[in-house]
Design an enzyme around this catalytic site. Structure first.
Site, PDB file in Angstrom:
ATOM      1  N   ARG A 650     -18.702  13.148  31.521  1.00  0.00           N
ATOM      2  CA  ARG A 650     -17.392  13.412  32.114  1.00  0.00           C
ATOM      3  C   ARG A 650     -17.489  13.649  33.619  1.00  0.00           C
ATOM      4  O   ARG A 650     -16.532  13.401  34.358  1.00  0.00           O
ATOM      5  CB  ARG A 650     -16.753  14.628  31.430  1.00  0.00           C
ATOM      6  N   TYR A 654     -15.053  12.064  36.329  1.00  0.00           N
ATOM      7  CA  TYR A 654     -14.323  12.816  37.351  1.00  0.00           C
ATOM      8  C   TYR A 654     -14.581  12.223  38.735  1.00  0.00           C
ATOM      9  O   TYR A 654     -13.654  12.126  39.567  1.00  0.00           O
ATOM     10  CB  TYR A 654     -14.746  14.281  37.343  1.00  0.00           C
ATOM     11  N   TYR A 676      -1.828  16.491  33.566  1.00  0.00           N
ATOM     12  CA  TYR A 676      -1.256  17.185  32.410  1.00  0.00           C
ATOM     13  C   TYR A 676      -1.170  18.693  32.673  1.00  0.00           C
ATOM     14  O   TYR A 676      -2.093  19.284  33.232  1.00  0.00           O
ATOM     15  CB  TYR A 676      -2.130  16.897  31.193  1.00  0.00           C
ATOM     16  N   HIS A 678      -0.472  22.257  34.208  1.00  0.00           N
ATOM     17  CA  HIS A 678      -0.567  22.705  35.600  1.00  0.00           C
ATOM     18  C   HIS A 678      -1.791  22.035  36.204  1.00  0.00           C
ATOM     19  O   HIS A 678      -2.906  22.162  35.677  1.00  0.00           O
ATOM     20  CB  HIS A 678      -0.711  24.224  35.641  1.00  0.00           C
ATOM     21  N   VAL A 681      -4.998  24.386  36.844  1.00  0.00           N
ATOM     22  CA  VAL A 681      -5.525  25.343  35.869  1.00  0.00           C
ATOM     23  C   VAL A 681      -6.551  24.643  34.987  1.00  0.00           C
ATOM     24  O   VAL A 681      -6.207  23.693  34.283  1.00  0.00           O
ATOM     25  CB  VAL A 681      -4.382  25.941  35.012  1.00  0.00           C
ATOM     26  N   ALA A 708      -0.688  25.270  29.744  1.00  0.00           N
ATOM     27  CA  ALA A 708      -0.837  25.683  28.344  1.00  0.00           C
ATOM     28  C   ALA A 708      -0.901  27.200  28.243  1.00  0.00           C
ATOM     29  O   ALA A 708      -0.441  27.786  27.258  1.00  0.00           O
ATOM     30  CB  ALA A 708      -2.096  25.055  27.748  1.00  0.00           C
ATOM     31  N   GLN A 750     -11.152  25.324  26.044  1.00  0.00           N
ATOM     32  CA  GLN A 750     -12.006  24.188  25.648  1.00  0.00           C
ATOM     33  C   GLN A 750     -13.106  24.656  24.700  1.00  0.00           C
ATOM     34  O   GLN A 750     -14.280  24.307  24.833  1.00  0.00           O
ATOM     35  CB  GLN A 750     -12.597  23.514  26.884  1.00  0.00           C
ATOM     36  N   ALA A 791      -0.664  24.223  22.219  1.00  0.00           N
ATOM     37  CA  ALA A 791       0.746  24.137  22.613  1.00  0.00           C
ATOM     38  C   ALA A 791       1.378  22.872  22.030  1.00  0.00           C
ATOM     39  O   ALA A 791       0.720  21.844  21.866  1.00  0.00           O
ATOM     40  CB  ALA A 791       0.882  24.139  24.138  1.00  0.00           C
TER      41      ALA A 791
END
Length: 833
Positions: A650, A654, A676, A678, A681, A708, A750, A791
Site C-alpha cells: 500500500r 500511496y 472518503y 474526512h 483523519v 467515521a 483498521q 458506519a
C-alpha cells in the site's frame, strides 16, 4: 436499513370490510330468506359466488321490497369495492344514502362508504359522513360498534392514537357482551389495526391471534387472511422472519381464494421481505417486489410503493448493484414525497371538517337562541323589548366569536406558512426559500436589465464560540447577527440563513451596492453578552454580481462562495469580490482536498460540491456509491482506486496516488481531490500531498468532511468530552508501547489489518488479532465488553454495532474499515486487573 414506515394497504383491506357483513341466517324460498343468504355468503364466499346470487335475485326485482333491494344493492356495491372498483362503489353508496331507509341499514351504508372514501383519499367526504352518521347511532344501538370501529380507524389515520384506541375498545367491549362471532371478528380486527398504526406490535400480535379465533368461528375467509397477514407484519417487526414467512403464505392462499388482489400483492411484499431477511430465493423476491410495486403505484398507495422500493434497493445492494440500489432508493424517496402529500391532505381535511362542525354547532346554538326569544315574546309581551335586545346581543356575541375564530384561523395559517419559509432562530428566510426567492429575483433583474448581487458570509471560527462559551452563546450570536443582517439589507434586497453559521444576501444592485450593505453590517456588529460574558466575533464575506458572467442563480451563489473562501484564505474578517478566474499557466496550479463524508448524499457540503464543479480536474478515492454520484456532477472524474492491487504494498500505492495528483497540479490545473470521509483523519496521502504542494509553492488547502469517528459518536450516543477518548491505529498500538486510559473510551482503527507491517494484507489475521487481545489483557479482563463498529454507507443501511467479549475478537468478522471500540472500565474491574 432505514426505519420502516407503516404500510396501510392491509389496514385498508380490513377497514373496507370491517362493517359490511350482516348476521347469518338460513336461506329459504321466500325473498327475505334469499336476501339473508346473500348477506351470509358475503362473509364466507368469493365475490364471484355472491355476485351470482345477487344476479339471480335482481332478475325478479318486483318480488323484493324497497328495503330488500337496498340491502342487496349494498352487498353488490361492497363486492364492487373488494374487486378493486372502489370509486364506482363510492358513487353507488353515495346515491344509496340519498334514499330513505331504516336507521340500522343506513349506519351500515355509512360505515362502508366512509371506509371506501378513506381508501380513495376522499378525506373530506369521509369525515363529513362520519359526523352525519353519529346522529343515527341512538336509533341503531346494535350497529354502534360499526361506527366506533370506523371512527377508531379514521382517528388512527390522522395520528389521534388515543381517540382511535378509545373507540376501538368500545367496539370490543360491545362485541364481548354478545355471542355473535362476526361482531367479535370485526371488533378484534379493528383493535389490531389501531395498535399496528400506533406501532405497538406485541399488543397488535395478541389482537391478531384473537381475530383468527373469532373469524374462524365466523367462517370469514377474508378476515382470517387479513389476521394472518397482520401476524406476518408483527413477526417481521419483531425480528422473526421465518415465522412471518409462514403467516404471509397462509394469508396469500386465502386472498387468492376470495380474489382480493390488494391483499395478494401485500402478502407477496411480505414474503419477499422475509426471503430477503433469510437470504433465500432473491430472484423470486425481486419478481414479487417489482410486480407489487407496479400494482400499488397504479393504485396510488405510495407508502407501500416506498416499502417495496426500499426492499428492492436492499436486494440490489446485496447483489453488488450499487447503481440499481441508488435507483430504487430514489424511487422510494419519490414515493415518500407523494405519501407525505397525501398525509397532509388527509390532515387538512380532518381539520377542515372539525372546523366546519364547530361552525355548524354555533349555528345550531344561534337558532336555539332565536327560538327561545320567540317563545318569550309570546308568553311575556311585557319583556318583548328586553328579549329583543338580548337576542341582538346574543347575535352580536356569536358574530364576534365567529369573526375571532376566523381571524385566529387565518393567523394560524399565516404563521404555519411563515414558519415553513423562515429560520426559527434568526427569523430570516431559510435555505429553501432564499434559493426560491433568489431565482425569482435573478429572473426579474435580467428581464428589467438590471444587476443582482449575491453575498455569502459566515462567522469566523464559529466553532470556537460554541466550544468556549457553549451552544447557547452560539445561538445568541446567530440571532443577533440575523437582526443586524435584516437591518443592514433593509429594502435593498432579501437575506436568508443557508445553514449553520452561513448566510446568503441578495442585493438589488451591482457589487459596489452589495459591498456597501456588507460594510454597513460589519459596522453594526458588536460583542454579544450571554450570561454576563461578552462574546466578540467577526465575519468574512464573498460578493458576486450577475454581471460577472454567471449563468444560473446557483452559479452566482457559488461564485460568491468562492470569494468567501478567498476571504478565509487571506486571514478572515474581510470582504472579497468575485473575479474572473485567470487561465491556468504552466507551473501555477491549485489543490483542494475535500471529504465526501460517509454517506455522500447526506454528508457532502455545499462547499465540497462547489469545489468539485469548479475544478479543472477531479480525482477520487471513494466508495462506489459516492463515485456514482460524483460522476453525475463530473463525468470526467479520475478514479484513484485503480492504483490498488492484490498483494501490492500500500505504500507504493500511496506514492503513485501522490504522484498522480501532483502531476496534475504541476501542469497548472485547478485540482480537487475527493477522499472518503474526512480527508485528514487516518489518511496519510491527503496530508502528504498538501504538504508537498505547499513546499513547491502551490496554493493547497484541505476542507473538512464528516468522518467515521463523527458517525461513531452519533450512532453510539457517546460524548467524547465526558470521559475522554484515545484514538489509535491498531498496528501502531500493537507495535509500540502506549499506555491506555481505561477510564475513557479507546478506539482502535483498521483493526482488521492489525500486525500487517508489509502493507499488503487486506483481510484479518486471527493470529495477529490474538496478539492484540493478549496486549489489551494488560488493562482489561477477557470478558470485557467491546464493540465492532462500521458506519452505514447508505441511508437504507443501519450501522454495524456488534457487542462481544474481548476474548472473542480473533473469531469475529471484519472489513478493512471495521473499528474496535473499547468501553470504559469500571473502577472495581480496573482494580481487579
Amino acid at each position: 436499513m432505514a426505519p420502516r414506515r407503516p404500510r396501510f394497504a392491509l389496514f385498508r383491506a380490513v377497514a373496507l370490510a370491517l362493517l359490511l357483513a350482516c348476521a347469518p341466517s338460513l336461506a329459504g324460498n321466500d325473498p327475505e330468506a334469499q336476501v339473508r343468504e346473500v348477506e351470509r355468503l358475503s362473509t364466507s364466499s368469493s365475490v364471484a359466488a355472491v355476485d351470482a346470487k345477487i344476479a339471480a335475485l335482481l332478475a325478479h326485482p318486483d318480488a323484493l321490497t324497497t328495503e330488500q333491494r337496498q340491502r342487496v344493492e349494498y352487498v353488490r356495491l361492497r363486492n364492487l369495492a373488494i374487486a378493486g372498483r372502489q370509486r364506482d362503489a363510492l358513487a353507488g353508496l353515495s346515491a344509496l344514502l340519498r334514499q330513505r331507509m331504516p336507521a340500522p341499514l343506513r349506519v351500515k351504508v355509512y360505515s362502508t362508504a366512509i371506509n371506501i372514501a378513506a381508501n380513495v383519499e376522499e378525506w373530506t367526504l369521509a369525515f363529513t359522513w362520519l359526523n352525519q352518521s353519529l346522529r343515527y347511532m341512538p336509533l341503531a344501538p346494535d350497529e354502534a360498534p360499526r361506527l366506533q370501529l370506523i371512527a377508531g380507524y379514521l382517528y388512527s389515520m390522522v395520528g389521534e392514537a388515543a381517540k382511535a384506541r378509545e373507540f376501538a375498545m368500545r367496539a370490543v367491549r360491545h362485541a364481548e357482551q354478545g355471542t355473535d362471532p362476526i361482531a367479535q371478528c370485526r371488533a378484534t380486527a379493528g383493535m389490531a389495526i389501531v395498535e399496528e398504526a400506533a406501532r405497538r406490535y406485541p399488543e397488535a400480535g395478541s389482537w391478531r391471534r384473537r381475530q383468527i379465533e373469532a373469524c374462524g368461528r365466523a367462517g370469514d375467509v377474508l378476515f382470517i387472511g387479513s389476521a394472518e397477514a397482520g401476524m406476518g407484519k408483527v413477526d417481521t417487526e419483531l425480528g422473526k422472519p421465518r415465522e412471518a414467512l409462514s403467516w404471509y403464505r397462509k394469508a396469500l392462499a386465502r386472498f387468492r381464494a376470495v380474489g382480493y388482489q390488494p391483499g395478494v400483492r401485500e402478502a407477496e411484499i411480505g414474503i419477499a421481505e422475509c426471503s430477503i431477511a433469510l437470504g433465500s430465493d432473491p430472484e423470486q423476491a425481486r419478481t414479487l417486489l417489482e410486480a407489487s410495486a407496479s400494482y400499488f403505484r397504479a393504485e396510488g398507495l405510495w407508502n407501500v410503493v416506498e416499502s417495496a422500493e426500499r426492499l428492492l434497493a436492499t436486494l440490489a445492494q446485496r447483489q453488488g448493484d450499487p447503481q440499481g440500489a441508488l435507483a430504487h432508493l430514489n424511487a422510494a424517496m419519490a414515493a415518500v414525497e407523494k405519501n407525505q402529500a397525501m398525509e397532509r391532505r388527509r390532515q387538512i381535511a380532518y381539520e377542515q371538517v372539525k372546523f366546519d362542525t364547530q361552525f355548524k354547532q354555533q349555528q345550531i346554538e344561534l337558532l336555539q337562541a332565536k327560538q327561545n326569544v320567540a317563545r318569550l315574546e309570546i308568553t311575556a309581551a311585557r319583556r318583548q323589548l328586553w328579549l329583543l335586545v338580548a337576542g341582538v346581543l346574543i347575535l352580536l356575541l356569536l358574530a364576534t366569536m365567529l369573526f375571532v375564530l376566523q381571524k385566529r384561523t387565518a393567523r394560524e395559517r399565516q404563521r404555519y406558512r411563515w414558519q415553513s419559509e423562515h429560520d426559527g432562530l434568526t427569523r430570516l428566510l431559510n435555505r429553501k426559500q432564499i434559493r426560491s426567492v433568489g431565482r425569482e429575483e435573478l429572473a426579474a433583474a435580467r428581464a428589467q436589465d438590471r444587476v443582482l448581487s449575491a453575498v455569502v458570509l459566515d462567522i469566523d471560527q464559529f466553532k470556537q464560540i460554541n466550544d468556549r462559551h457553549g451552544h447557547a452563546a452560539g445561538d445568541a450570536v446567530l440571532k443577533e447577527l440575523g437582526a443586524w443582517i435584516e437591518r443592514a439589507v433593509g429594502d435593498a434586497g432579501v437575506a436568508g440563513r443557508s445553514g449553520g453559521d452561513e448566510f446568503t444576501l441578495l442585493v438589488r444592485g451591482d457589487a459596489e451596492a452589495a459591498l456597501a450593505v456588507t460594510q454597513t453590517l460589519r459596522e453594526l456588529i458588536a460583542p454579544v453578552t450571554v450570561n454576563g460574558v461578552h462574546v466578540d466575533f467577526s465575519i468574512s464575506a464573498g460578493i458576486c454580481d450577475s454581471d460577472a458572467k454567471q449563468g444560473s442563480f446557483e452559479d452566482l451563489v457559488n461564485a460568491a462562495d468562492m470569494a468567501l473562501l478567498e476571504a478565509k484564505r487571506k486571514g478572515r474578517n474581510r470582504v472579497e469580490l468575485a473575479t474572473e478566474p485567470e487561465a491556468a499557466k504552466p507551473g501555477v496550479g491549485q489543490l483542494v482536498v475535500v471529504g465526501s463524508g460517509i454517506q455522500l448524499g447526506r454528508h457532502i457540503s455545499q462547499r465540497c460540491e462547489s469545489e468539485i464543479r469548479l475544478a479543472d480536474v477531479v480525482m477520487c478515492l471513494v466508495d462506489p456509491f459516492a463515485l456514482t454520484t460524483i460522476r453525475e456532477l463530473r463525468p470526467d472524474v479520475i478514479q484513484l482506486g485503480e492504483h490498488y492491487a492484490d498483494c501490492k504494498d500500500r505504500r507504493l500505492t500511496y506514492a503513485e496516488i501522490d504522484a498522480a495528483i501532483m502531476a496534475q497540479v504541476r501542469s497548472g490545473k485547478r485540482v480537487c481531490a475527493v477522499f472518503y470521509g474526512h480527508p485528514g483523519v487516518f489518511a496519510d496521502v491527503p496530508h502528504r500531498v498538501v504538504r508537498r504542494a505547499r513546499e513547491e509553492g502551490f496554493d493547497a488547502r484541505m476542507e473538512p468532511g464528516i468522518s467515521a469517528e463523527a458517525c461513531l459518536y452519533a450512532d453510539l450516543g457517546v460524548d467524547p468530552g465526558r470521559r475522554g477518548v484515545q484514538s489509535l491505529e491498531a498496528t501502531a498500538f500493537l507495535c509500540q508501547e502506549r499506555q491506555l486510559d481505561t477510564a475513557g473510551l479507546v478506539l482502535l482503527w483498521q483493526v482488521a489489518l492489525t500486525g500487517d507491517l508489509t502493507c499488503t494484507r487486506r483481510e484479518a489475521d486471527s493470529a495477529q488479532l490474538q496478539r492484540l487481545v493478549d496486549k489489551l489483557r494488560r488493562w482489561y479482563p477477557a470478558d470485557h465488553e467491546v464493540i465492532l463498529y462500521e458506519a452505514a454507507q447508505l441511508p437504507v443501511q443501519a450501522p454495524r454495532i456488534d457487542r462481544l467479549r474481548l476474548c472473542d475478537l480473533p473469531d469475529a468478522r471484519y472489513q478493512e474499515f471495521t473499528t474496535l471500540v473499547i468501553l470504559p472500565l469500571s473502577p472495581a474491574a480496573a482494580a481487579a486487573c
